[in-house]
Enzyme design. Structure first.
Site, mmCIF file in Angstrom:
data_model
loop_
_atom_site.group_PDB
_atom_site.id
_atom_site.type_symbol
_atom_site.label_atom_id
_atom_site.label_comp_id
_atom_site.label_asym_id
_atom_site.label_seq_id
_atom_site.Cartn_x
_atom_site.Cartn_y
_atom_site.Cartn_z
ATOM 1 C CB CYS A 78 -1.047 -0.088 0.994
ATOM 2 S SG CYS A 78 -2.291 1.154 1.126
ATOM 3 C CG HIS A 169 -2.987 -3.472 3.869
ATOM 4 N ND1 HIS A 169 -2.011 -2.736 4.248
ATOM 5 C CD2 HIS A 169 -3.952 -2.609 3.332
ATOM 6 C CE1 HIS A 169 -2.001 -1.534 3.913
ATOM 7 N NE2 HIS A 169 -3.458 -1.208 3.142
ATOM 8 C CD GLU A 171 -0.311 -5.240 6.162
ATOM 9 O OE1 GLU A 171 -0.095 -6.087 5.065
ATOM 10 O OE2 GLU A 171 -0.114 -3.976 5.898
#
Lengths: 189, 295
Positions: A78, A169, A171
């Site tokens: 991002c 994302h 994560e």
């Protein structure tokens, strides 16, 4: 293998947690000294303008740019992708690492109302549930860039030699497969 | 699968992206630009900063949509805006304007004496203030995707934010040590939904991001709150009520990133000019306290 996560701002804790969960030694990188000796670096999600501002202040921007050109594996998610991009399709200039042959438009998927979750098919990985938060859009890629995943015909995960970037994302979903792909890039270097 | 929007994942996800950053109160486009250039991760669009709301008295309401649109126009970082506690129509208007986050805030005059906004009904995420863990749990149960300490806004005095953060930390430790069979009792005693308490017990932390707010005025204040475990910092009156807002804003951004490095903190704290004057909380009458609004 020492993996650093740029920890100036953003969701670096989530990246650290995923890397620790796969048994890696990880390091928060806030200063030049902490960048020394890392074999790969992740630039987390966050606000690219804020990170750029903080990178400029202590010489990290220049040093990272040099190491990226010398082949240090870097993965940007991002905001990290915006910092890696060589071109921003935007009327506002912003300091960047200028490493990757992609053109990116900030917030091009829309404002927070348009943040979304979607299922992707990623090359070498397979089905992957992805979260996009006020995501930047890849609007052009140079021939040197390999597209690893698309959403609605737009590239969302791309690789150029030692560099990896995603609009989404990984994560945030606790699925470590994209990170593991990056770790293989680091290991094979 | 189709695209899913407005999920709790994308709501709390944006708060995750703001971590380690400073969210600054701004009252016009010009201030918004200064904040962005200084490194703010988001701006809070307001009619007046809390110190001025405090001084002006009267009823404080949602900002003029025109002002919010002007601010959205000039920055690429997220724009937040405040609605009154319980004022779901103001929240609907803010959602229609396309703000990125809403703050159901005690700084504005509450619109409902008992109930907060049902935040699950909205696709835009909410941040809410809390003085302790039970209050944070109630807001999360109502759908808040981000929490901040209430502190005491518009005072430039960090003591209440510290009190609220320490209280939350103590109570999180207490939940972590409470046996499962006693959680329902604790839930009843605290007025905190047991589902949220269970989540806290599992992870040892709040299930959403928790920022500091209400009285932060200096880089050292920001570092203090970060060291107490906050995920980031809201600065309201502290920046644009000081002598040199640009310089102070940059310094607070740096202090929030390097909160554990006293050498950098010393460097960025130097020569910032006058901070906002500030108010001793003991000098405030009980009806002047903003933190007691909404519970």
């Amino acid at each position: 293998m020492h993996i650093g996560v740029l920890a100036l701002q953003g969701d670096f804790r989530e990246h650290l947690a995923i890397l620790r969960a796969v048994g890696l030694e990880v390091r928060e990188v806030r200063t030049l000294a902490q960048l020394e000796g890392v074999d790969g670096l992740i630039i987390p999600g966050g606000e690219s303008t804020t990170m750029a501002h903080l990178l400029m202040r202590n010489g990290l921007m220049e040093s990272l740019r040099r190491r990226g050109r010398d082949g240090l594996p870097i993965y940007g998610t991002c905001a990290g992708m915006i910092l890696l991009a060589q071109e921003l399709e935007d009327d506002r200039p912003q300091e960047r690492l200028n490493l990757m042959g992609v053109t990116v438009r900030r917030n091009a998927y829309g404002r927070q109302l348009d943040s979304f979750e979607a299922d992707l098919q990623i090359k070498h990985i397979g089905a992957f549930h992805a979260v996009f938060i006020r995501a930047p859009k890849i609007v052009r890629v140079r021939p040197s860039v390999e597209i690893l995943a698309e959403h609605d015909g737009t590239p969302v995960l791309v690789r150029q030699k030692n560099l990896l970037a995603s609009s989404f994302h990984p994560e945030l979903t606790g699925d470590s497969r994209v990170h593991q792909y990056f770790l293989e890039m680091v290991a094979r270097r | 699968m189709e695209k899913l929007t407005g999920t709790f994942k994308v709501k709390s996800g944006l708060a995750e992206m703001l971590k380690g950053g400073v969210i600054m109160d701004v009252v016009d486009a010009e201030q918004a630009k200064i904040a962005e250039e200084a490194g703010a991760v988001a701006v809070m669009a307001l009619e007046r900063v809390p110190a001025d709301i405090r001084a002006a008295g009267g009823v404080a309401r949602m900002a003029d949509p025109k002002k919010i649109k002007e601010i959205i126009e000039v920055v690429t970082i997220p724009v937040m805006a405040k609605c009154r506690i319980g004022h779901f129509a103001e929240a609907q208007i803010l959602e229609a304007l396309g703000v990125d986050y809403m703050d159901e805030s005690e700084v504005l005059t509450p619109a409902d004496p008992e109930f907060h906004v049902d935040k699950w009904r909205f696709r835009i995420p909410f941040v809410c203030g809390a003085r302790d863990l039970p209050e944070a749990c109630r807001r999360i149960a109502e759908g808040a995707a981000m929490i901040r300490t209430k502190g005491e806004a518009g005072t430039g005095n960090v003591i209440e934010a510290v009190r609220h953060m320490r209280t939350m930390n103590q109570q999180i430790r207490q939940v972590a040590q409470t046996p499962d069979e006693e959680l329902v009792h604790l839930s009843k005693e605290w007025g905190a939904p047991v589902e949220v308490l269970k989540l806290i017990k599992e992870t040892g932390r709040l299930p959403v991001v928790n920022f500091a707010a209400g009285g932060i005025a200096t880089p050292a204040d920001a570092a203090l709150m970060m060291q107490l475990g906050c995920d980031g910092v809201f600065v309201g009156s502290g920046i644009f009520k000081s002598k040199d807002p640009d310089k102070r804003a940059r310094a607070i951004v740096l202090a929030t990133t390097h909160y554990n490095d006293p050498k950098i903190l010393a460097e960025v704290s130097e020569n910032l000019g006058e901070p906002m004057r500030g108010i001793d909380i003991a000098q405030l009458k009980s009806e002047e306290l903003l933190q007691v609004r909404g519970n």
